[in-house]
Design an enzyme around this catalytic site. Sequence first.
Site, mmCIF file in Angstrom:
data_model
loop_
_atom_site.group_PDB
_atom_site.id
_atom_site.type_symbol
_atom_site.label_atom_id
_atom_site.label_comp_id
_atom_site.label_asym_id
_atom_site.label_seq_id
_atom_site.Cartn_x
_atom_site.Cartn_y
_atom_site.Cartn_z
ATOM 1 N N ASP A 202 0.860 -1.197 0.000
ATOM 2 C CA ASP A 202 0.000 0.000 0.000
ATOM 3 C C ASP A 202 0.887 1.236 0.000
ATOM 4 O O ASP A 202 0.790 2.103 0.864
ATOM 5 C CB ASP A 202 -0.914 -0.019 1.217
ATOM 6 C CG ASP A 202 -2.055 0.990 1.102
ATOM 7 O OD1 ASP A 202 -2.432 1.345 -0.026
ATOM 8 O OD2 ASP A 202 -2.559 1.433 2.151
ATOM 9 N N ASP A 219 3.662 1.419 8.121
ATOM 10 C CA ASP A 219 2.418 0.686 7.866
ATOM 11 C C ASP A 219 2.559 -0.408 6.813
ATOM 12 O O ASP A 219 2.287 -0.206 5.630
ATOM 13 C CB ASP A 219 1.302 1.643 7.452
ATOM 14 C CG ASP A 219 -0.064 0.962 7.488
ATOM 15 O OD1 ASP A 219 -0.141 -0.178 7.975
ATOM 16 O OD2 ASP A 219 -1.040 1.571 7.021
#
EC number: 2.7.11.1
Length: 327
Positions: A202, A219
């Site tokens: 992502d 993340d």
Amino acid sequence: MSQDAPYASLTPDHVLDAVAACGLYPDGRLLALNSYENRVWQVGIDDAQPVIAKFYRPARWSDAAILEEHAFAQELAEAELPLVAPLAFGGRTLLHHAGFRYALTPRRGGRAPSLESADQLEWLGRLIARIHLIGARAPFAHRGRIDRATLIEQPMQAVLASPLLPQNVQARYRVAAQRVDEAVALRLEAVGPVRQLRLHGDCHPGNVLWTDDGPHFVDLDDARMGPAVQDLWMLANDDASMEALLTGYEQFREFDRIELALVPALRAMRQLHHAGWIAARWHDPAFPAAFPFAGEARWWEQHVDDLHELADGLLADGRLADDMGAA
């Protein structure tokens, strides 16, 4: 724990108690960070830097999959790559408190990168290539992959099962989503097999923090197996910025430019998946507040039109020829 409101019982006291259970001493300062899939807090610590407490959404990932994410982050950190890895307490990075699974990481500040800067894009390209060198060492066993089942079929079923989708749009949505699926399948077939590796997954500008010392990534919650281009295309606004990324990338790792022809398919899958993600999470009170447009019939009508447009672009022979030629 209610699946209708999975975080209803996660009170500030629970967050502080979870951090204290690790032997740290919270000073009472809490800052909720912008996260919808999980719940993430910055927690102040007495006489020390704040930590970030991430509470995983129940039932999304197995423990094995989360631990695989943590191991990948630690592997990257040990290779001196600027990626924020979870802290270990008693040898454990996946922690449990009050029915929640959570992890703590150091707080790292920074600002968004400038995607108009060729220098910064080349720097990002070099860093992503170094991540991929590590990612190519071994596959994930538990985290799945970038594929049609995950990014088209599952979100499509979530939308069709959701009361958000107006009844008079259901048939049109099904046709549009199936057209995207067929078009993506044809594009993947035309490109042929490409190497799969462990990815950030992502890699958009919000997951890159820039400091005076350069960028670092945060993340890995969407880390999966997939093609290298998945970690590049969301940082490229146009052909020139993609070329800048690849200029940096190819200083450290070879890039098969045929993967560039996958970008329209990846873009289409992401757009369809985003709507399915909202539909699947609508029971979480944070989602209606953050995405109120999804409660309006006109948004779904526009979404159907957008899906047809994406399918048309993918199915156009000239478009495919151009993309394959650029590769």
